[in-house]
Each structure stands twice: as structure tokens, then as C-alpha cells.
Scaffold this motif. Structure first.
Motif, PDB file in Angstrom:
ATOM      1  N   ALA A 137      -0.234   7.449   4.537  1.00  0.00           N
ATOM      2  CA  ALA A 137       0.827   6.589   5.054  1.00  0.00           C
ATOM      3  C   ALA A 137       1.208   7.026   6.466  1.00  0.00           C
ATOM      4  CB  ALA A 137       2.051   6.656   4.149  1.00  0.00           C
ATOM      5  N   HIS A 138       1.420   6.036   7.313  1.00  0.00           N
ATOM      6  CA  HIS A 138       1.953   6.168   8.681  1.00  0.00           C
ATOM      7  C   HIS A 138       0.900   6.484   9.741  1.00  0.00           C
ATOM      8  CE1 HIS A 138       5.684   5.506   6.760  1.00  0.00           C
ATOM      9  NE2 HIS A 138       5.610   6.637   6.067  1.00  0.00           N
ATOM     10  N   CYS A 139       0.387   7.717   9.804  1.00  0.00           N
ATOM     11  CA  CYS A 139      -0.671   8.051  10.788  1.00  0.00           C
ATOM     12  C   CYS A 139      -0.289   7.654  12.209  1.00  0.00           C
ATOM     13  CB  CYS A 139      -1.993   7.382  10.388  1.00  0.00           C
ATOM     14  SG  CYS A 139      -2.607   7.978   8.810  1.00  0.00           S
ATOM     15  N   CYS A 148       0.806  -1.233   0.000  1.00  0.00           N
ATOM     16  CA  CYS A 148       0.000   0.000   0.000  1.00  0.00           C
ATOM     17  C   CYS A 148       0.833   1.275   0.000  1.00  0.00           C
ATOM     18  CB  CYS A 148      -0.946   0.007   1.197  1.00  0.00           C
ATOM     19  SG  CYS A 148      -2.215  -1.250   1.100  1.00  0.00           S
ATOM     20  N   HIS A 149       2.163   1.148   0.011  1.00  0.00           N
ATOM     21  CA  HIS A 149       2.963   2.382   0.041  1.00  0.00           C
ATOM     22  C   HIS A 149       4.436   2.096  -0.275  1.00  0.00           C
ATOM     23  CE1 HIS A 149       3.957   6.493   1.377  1.00  0.00           C
ATOM     24  NE2 HIS A 149       5.062   5.950   1.863  1.00  0.00           N
ATOM     25  N   VAL A 150       4.909   2.624  -1.398  1.00  0.00           N
ATOM     26  CA  VAL A 150       6.304   2.369  -1.788  1.00  0.00           C
ATOM     27  C   VAL A 150       6.784   3.475  -2.731  1.00  0.00           C
ATOM     28  CG1 VAL A 150       5.625   0.846  -3.722  1.00  0.00           C
ATOM     29  CG2 VAL A 150       7.881   0.577  -2.671  1.00  0.00           C
ATOM     30  N   HIS A 151       8.105   3.742  -2.681  1.00  0.00           N
ATOM     31  CA  HIS A 151       8.701   4.804  -3.499  1.00  0.00           C
ATOM     32  C   HIS A 151       9.630   4.182  -4.543  1.00  0.00           C
ATOM     33  CE1 HIS A 151       7.651   8.122  -0.626  1.00  0.00           C
ATOM     34  NE2 HIS A 151       7.621   7.096   0.216  1.00  0.00           N
ATOM     35  N   LEU A 152       9.254   4.281  -5.804  1.00  0.00           N
ATOM     36  CA  LEU A 152      10.110   3.742  -6.873  1.00  0.00           C
ATOM     37  C   LEU A 152      11.527   4.341  -6.872  1.00  0.00           C
ATOM     38  CD1 LEU A 152       8.977   3.116 -10.542  1.00  0.00           C
ATOM     39  CD2 LEU A 152      11.259   3.891  -9.992  1.00  0.00           C
ATOM     40  N   THR A 157       5.531  -1.482   2.154  1.00  0.00           N
ATOM     41  CA  THR A 157       6.978  -1.722   2.320  1.00  0.00           C
ATOM     42  C   THR A 157       7.685  -0.407   2.640  1.00  0.00           C
ATOM     43  OG1 THR A 157       7.459  -1.337  -0.021  1.00  0.00           O
ATOM     44  CG2 THR A 157       6.961  -3.610   0.624  1.00  0.00           C
ATOM     45  N   ASP A 158       7.151   0.703   2.116  1.00  0.00           N
ATOM     46  CA  ASP A 158       7.785   2.021   2.208  1.00  0.00           C
ATOM     47  C   ASP A 158       9.275   1.985   1.866  1.00  0.00           C
ATOM     48  OD1 ASP A 158       7.865   4.762   2.442  1.00  0.00           O
ATOM     49  OD2 ASP A 158       7.983   4.774   4.631  1.00  0.00           O
ATOM     50  N   VAL A 159       9.663   1.146   0.922  1.00  0.00           N
ATOM     51  CA  VAL A 159      11.023   1.245   0.388  1.00  0.00           C
ATOM     52  C   VAL A 159      11.175   2.649  -0.180  1.00  0.00           C
ATOM     53  CG1 VAL A 159      12.421   0.511  -1.606  1.00  0.00           C
ATOM     54  CG2 VAL A 159      11.322  -1.204  -0.146  1.00  0.00           C
ATOM     55  N   THR A 182      -0.691  10.494   0.440  1.00  0.00           N
ATOM     56  CA  THR A 182       0.327  11.359   1.021  1.00  0.00           C
ATOM     57  C   THR A 182       0.835  10.740   2.325  1.00  0.00           C
ATOM     58  OG1 THR A 182       0.853  13.682   1.532  1.00  0.00           O
ATOM     59  CG2 THR A 182      -1.219  12.831   2.409  1.00  0.00           C
ATOM     60  N   HIS A 183       1.891  11.349   2.899  1.00  0.00           N
ATOM     61  CA  HIS A 183       2.397  10.919   4.212  1.00  0.00           C
ATOM     62  C   HIS A 183       1.728  11.786   5.274  1.00  0.00           C
ATOM     63  CE1 HIS A 183       5.779   9.869   1.467  1.00  0.00           C
ATOM     64  NE2 HIS A 183       5.923   8.830   2.267  1.00  0.00           N
ATOM     65  N   LEU A 184       1.270  11.169   6.339  1.00  0.00           N
ATOM     66  CA  LEU A 184       0.560  11.928   7.376  1.00  0.00           C
ATOM     67  C   LEU A 184       1.048  11.539   8.774  1.00  0.00           C
ATOM     68  CD1 LEU A 184      -1.808  13.826   8.204  1.00  0.00           C
ATOM     69  CD2 LEU A 184      -3.309  11.833   8.086  1.00  0.00           C
TER      70      LEU A 184
HETATM   71 FE    FE Z   1       6.901   6.809   2.186  1.00  0.00          FE
END
Ligand code: FE
Ligand code: GUN
Length: 403
Positions: free
Chosen positions: A267-269, A74-78, A318-320, A229-231
Motif C-alpha cells: 500500500a502507498h509506495c 485493494c486496501h482497507v482496515h476493518l 479506500t484505506d478506510v 503491508t504498508h510501504l
Molecule cells: Fe492502510
């Protein structure tokens, strides 16, 4: 068989899938029947299902393997593929020292192509068939991210990162340019092949002006696309965002930007208050929980109990590159370590990595388990815990990856 398409193939193997957080279904000798359109026709014990299949149905014998639904990230950075394991800093310093310089290189399409190829291979190798992906602020890099996802055949929600302040000049654009580029990308890619979707993707409150967030929120709502977004990832970010944008409630701030809907993914919260969770839940927004990233950057622990009390959908990310691994099993293991055992265990982790992720991405009517009519997205592993590398990965019944 109630399926309207002929059943073309069936896969015989031990099968595991989740029907809910506490409802794992297992067949020691299972059969997964896929119709001609690539959807699940049936999933049951071999002995029960085989006699009901048409005589010309091809049975693939995978009895030495184990089948799981494709995992959902649900959340990753290429662009952060090669930024993993840069230890020692917390979020804002880590972004400045490692991430922004790496993302600046995405102005060069050669760099993007090289990384996109390896990035999607990593996802697929680890059995991830659907991912919510951040690109960079670069239009062409985002185009390439979509093109490679299309070629590889996986499902992806992708967005060009929006930033118009508070980052190196090379990573800033005017809100007008960003919105214009975003609109073009939505028109070209959202809904492509029924597998690719667009997410309006402001990086986080600190790198976005109110105007940019306003326009971004409205655009996502009008175009009926995702918003990610990141929150509230760290206390420091929360504090600075509060001072910068002078809000009382962080989620309320996004509500005023028109950025909340069931297609909003935060993401995160970690540092949210009850009033924030209430707002997110009023709009059926979702949370991407990234435990390995939160441990790596020492950000804190997501209050899983609150998220559940407010009935928010959440999946795993994964938030890679803040997260060091693409392995969903490692992420589940980490979640089990950081959360109380009443709140998290391996079975629930398996649900979150499959159906829970699909629910968080509003895709549970299409993917996440082997309920009849959903797309046949699944992986074969050589062990019952689905650890290590997948041996084959299928999307809509077609093998899209093998070693
Ligand atoms: Fe992230
Ligand atoms: N907050 C803003 N940008 C980022 C990012 O790239 N990674 C993480 N983990 N948090 C962020």
C-alpha cells in the motif's frame, strides 16, 4: 454458447466494463448472461445476444439501471470503520492517537461483531465485491472478520495484523505467537468457498522486528498466500524505518525478508526510488494506491508515472479509516485531482477500480470484467456514473446485497 453449464439467467441493462486501461466497453442496451455455476456466459448488446440464449433463460429487466463489474478495494482496515475524519495529524501521530486505541478494543469479540456487520454492509452498499482487508493483531477478531465475510458472500483477502514492537503493549505479541496464529488462520480460511483468501499482514516495517518479517515473508511464500503491508507512505516513516532496519533500499529490505512475489501487495509506495520500483517489478509485486488517504493524512502523491514505467500492477484502495470514503467514484475523482491529466482520467479510474484491481490482486482470470468464464460479480446502480449507493450487488451470479 461455449459455456459448459446451462445458462440460467440474463440481466438486461446498460452495461459498462473495462477490457484494459484504455478500453472501456459500453452497451446502451446490454445483456449479461450468467451460467448455472455463477460465471459469465456472455456479455453483448441485447439484440445480438438475446436470440442466442436458450428459450427457458430468465431475462431480468433492469433497463432503468446501469450494470458495472463489482468494484475492487485493494486496501482497507476493518477496525478503522469508525476512525474516519480524525483530522489534523500525520501518519505516525494519527496511528498513536486514534488508531491504536481503536484497534485495542478489538480484543472484545462483541465490538468486532458489531463493526464487522457494519463494515461489510458499507463495502457492499458501495458496490465493492472484493476487498483486501486488514484485521487487528487479534486472532479471534480475524476469525470473526472471515466468518462475516463468508456469511455476507463477498470476496475477501484478509489478514491478522502482525506487530511485535514499537506500538502499545496491548497491540504486541511475540513473533512465535503471531506466526502460529497466522498458520492456523491460513489452514482454516485460505481458499474457503473460492472467495476467501489469506494475506500475511505485517502492519509496516516500524512495528515489526526483522525476525517477524523474515518469518512472515517465508510463510507467505511457502503457503502460497498473499503478503500485504504498508510501504513508504510518508517521508518520516521511510526515514525511521531506514534507521531502524539499516537498509539501503526499502523494497530491497522486503526482498531480503523473502516477502516478494506476485502475491505481494504494497500500500502507498509514495517514497520509493527507482531501484525499489525495479525490485518490485522483478517480482511482479503490486501496489494499492489510496489517493483519498494520501490526501487526508497529507502523506504525498504516489508517483504513478514510475509505477507504470516499471510495469507494476496497481489498483485503488479506500484505506478506510485514513481514507474517509468507501465510494470508488470519490476515490477516482480524487485520483483525477492529484495526478496529471495525462496519467489519470475517469475512464482509467474505472478500469483501476475493476479490472486493474483484479490484476493487482492476481485475480484477473476470475473477476474484474465480463469476459466469458469469469465469476459474475456485478452491481446495479441507478445512474450511469455508478455514484452513490448500489441498488443490488451480485457475486457469482447471486444477489448478496440490496437495500
Ligand atoms: Fe492502510
Ligand atoms: N501504516 C501503518 N499502519 C497504518 C494504518 O493503519 N493506516 C495507514 N494509512 N497507514 C499505516
Amino acid at each position: 454458447m461455449p459455456s459448459s453449464h446451462p445458462i440460467r439467467e440474463a440481466f438486461r441493462a446498460p452495461i459498462r466494463h473495462a477490457l484494459g486501461p484504455n478500453q472501456i466497453v459500453e452497451f446502451a442496451d446490454g445483456l449479461l448472461a450468467v451460467d448455472e455455476s455463477g460465471r459469465i456466459a456472455a456479455c453483448d448488446a441485447y439484440d445480438r445476444l438475446f436470440p442466442r440464449l436458450p428459450g427457458d433463460c430468465v431475462i431480468h429487466d433492469y433497463t432503468n439501471f446501469w450494470i458495472t463489474p463489482g468494484f475492487i478495494d485493494c486496501h482497507v482496515h476493518l477496525p478503522q470503520l469508525d476512525c474516519r475524519n480524525k483530522n489534523g495529524l500525520t501518519l505516525l501521530d494519527w496511528l498513536a492517537k486514534y488508531i491504536y486505541p481503536a484497534e485495542t478494543k478489538f480484543a472484545d469479540p462483541h465490538v468486532v461483531r458489531n463493526m464487522a456487520e457494519r463494515f461489510y454492509d458499507e463495502l457492499l452498499k458501495h458496490g465493492i465485491t472484493t476487498a483486501a482487508i486488514y484485521s487487528t493483531i487479534h486472532y479471534e477478531a480475524t476469525e470473526i472478520a472471515f466468518q462475516f465475510a463468508k456469511e455476507k458472500g463477498l470476496r475477501a483477502i484478509i489478514g491478522q495484523v502482525l506487530m511485535d514492537q514499537n506500538a502499545p503493549q496491548s497491540l504486541l505479541k511475540s513473533h512465535l505467537q503471531l506466526l502460529n496464529e497466522t498458520e492456523k488462520l491460513i489452514a482454516k480460511w485460505h481458499g474457503c468457498d473460492n472467495r476467501l483468501f489469506y494475506a500475511v499482514t505485517p502492519r509496516f516495517a516500524l512495528t515489526c522486528s526483522k525476525t517477524l518479517l523474515d518469518e512472515a515473508g517465508k510463510l507467505a511464500l511457502e503457503a502460497k498466500v498473499y503478503f500485504q503491508t504498508h510501504l513508504a507512505e510518508t517521508r518520516q516513516e521511510w526515514q525511521q524505518a531506514k534507521e531502524m532496519h539499516s537498509f539501503k533500499s526499502y523494497a530491497g529490505f522486503y526482498e531480503s525478508r523473502h516477502a516478494l512475489s506476485s502475491r505481494s501487495l504494497f500500500a502507498h509506495c509514495i517514497y520509493l526510488e527507482d531501484c525499489d520500483f525495479k525490485i518490485l517489478s522483478d517480482y511482479h509485486a503490486s501496489v494499492a494506491h489510496c489517493p483519498t488517504s494520501n490526501v487526508f493524512l497529507k502523506s504525498g502523491t504516489m508517483p504513478i508515472e514510475k509505477v507504470e514505467t516499471y510495469g507494476l500492477h496497481f489498483g485503488l484502495g479506500t484505506d478506510v479509516g485514513a481514507g474517509p470514503t468507501f465510494s470508488m467514484q470519490e476515490i477516482i475523482g480524487c485520483a483525477c485531482e492529484v495526478h496529471p491529466k495525462e496519467m489519470m482520467n475517469r475512464e482509467k479510474g474505472f478500469y483501476l477500480a475493476t479490472l486493474g484491481g483484479a490484476e493487482a490482486l492476481s485475480l484477473a482470470h476470475q473477476i474484474g470484467n465480463f469476459v466469458e468464464g469469469k465469476w459474475a460479480d456485478f452491481c446495479l446502480f441507478d445512474n450511469p456514473n455508478f455514484e452513490g449507493r448500489a441498488k443490488k450487488v451480485f457475486v457469482a451470479g447471486q444477489c448478496i446485497w440490496k437495500p
